[in-house]
Design an enzyme around this catalytic site. Structure first.
Site, PDB file in Angstrom:
ATOM      1  N   ASP A 116      -3.505   0.265   7.011  1.00  6.20           N
ATOM      2  CA  ASP A 116      -4.082  -0.473   5.893  1.00  6.20           C
ATOM      3  C   ASP A 116      -3.125  -0.727   4.738  1.00  6.20           C
ATOM      4  O   ASP A 116      -3.531  -1.245   3.698  1.00  6.20           O
ATOM      5  CB  ASP A 116      -5.327   0.260   5.376  1.00  6.20           C
ATOM      6  CG  ASP A 116      -6.497   0.115   6.328  1.00  6.20           C
ATOM      7  OD1 ASP A 116      -6.775  -1.017   6.762  1.00  6.20           O
ATOM      8  OD2 ASP A 116      -7.121   1.139   6.656  1.00  6.20           O
ATOM      9  N   ASP A 181      -8.727  -5.725  11.215  1.00  5.81           N
ATOM     10  CA  ASP A 181      -8.073  -5.607   9.907  1.00  5.81           C
ATOM     11  C   ASP A 181      -6.553  -5.674  10.016  1.00  5.81           C
ATOM     12  O   ASP A 181      -5.871  -6.010   9.055  1.00  5.81           O
ATOM     13  CB  ASP A 181      -8.471  -4.303   9.214  1.00  5.81           C
ATOM     14  CG  ASP A 181      -9.922  -4.302   8.757  1.00  5.81           C
ATOM     15  OD1 ASP A 181     -10.695  -5.165   9.216  1.00  5.81           O
ATOM     16  OD2 ASP A 181     -10.285  -3.432   7.957  1.00  5.81           O
TER      17      ASP A 181
END
Length: 200
Positions: A116, A181
């Site tokens: 992330d 993601d």
């Protein structure tokens, strides 16, 4: 024919006036929303900066602000929000706040246990670069991309999302988890290549 021309001209003028009125209403609504955002985000920034320590707000939970650690996947969102407020308003005070909230994320550039970092660094440092071209920010983006590249798995040709032995992810029995993601990290990787000339 002259009468038809007058009616057409009058209709066009009325349409133009109505369109201008609609544009004015839209501009007014946008200005009102920006003013509300300035107030709310300003209060959130005030709260997150109290006591001489900058904290990272994430959400409102159980009647209070929930703060997250630097390595949380949403840690760059608030800094990014502050950069967007600067972009919307042109007010340098937002840029000053955004820079403070961005630079507390400095250690994320070395984080290698999850993917992330694209969210975390590109929302913060990436927007700071885009809007102010702050010295040192490019280097953080490049270093972050290098850390992220350690997660590349050549056989399937993917970037592994999380370490399979860590946290709730480790409880699922996954060996090489990958989620959508990861696509958000690609902009960081392409920008790092652009900045560094290193296409790795």
């Amino acid at each position: 024919m002259k009468i038809l021309f007058k009616y057409v001209t009058a209709a066009l003028l009325l349409t133009g006036v109505a369109a201008c009125s609609q544009l004015s209403k839209r501009a007014s609504i946008i200005d009102e929303n920006i003013a509300v955002a300035e107030k709310q985000i300003g209060m959130l920034a005030d709260s997150s900066e109290t006591g001489g320590v900058i904290r990272i707000p994430s959400t409102w939970k159980n009647g209070r602000i929930d703060y997250v650690p630097i390595d949380d996947w949403v840690s760059g969102f608030f800094a990014g929000t502050l950069w967007y407020m600067y972009e919307l308003t042109g007010d340098e005070a937002w840029a000053v706040r955004a820079q403070k909230h961005t630079e507390i994320l400095d250690s994320v550039q070395y984080l290698q246990w999850h993917h992330d970092v694209g969210f975390m660094i590109y929302d913060s440092y990436g927007n700071g670069l885009r809007l102010k071209n702050i010295p040192g920010y490019k280097e953080v983006v490049v270093r972050t991309a290098k850390s992220l590249a350690t997660r590349f798995r050549p056989v399937p040709g993917i970037i592994q999302s999380w370490d399979a032995d860590r946290g709730w992810q480790g409880e699922r029995g996954w060996q090489c988890p990958v989620i959508i993601d990861n696509m958000m990290n690609l902009e960081l990787m392409f920008k790092a290549t652009e900045f560094s000339g290193d296409s790795t």
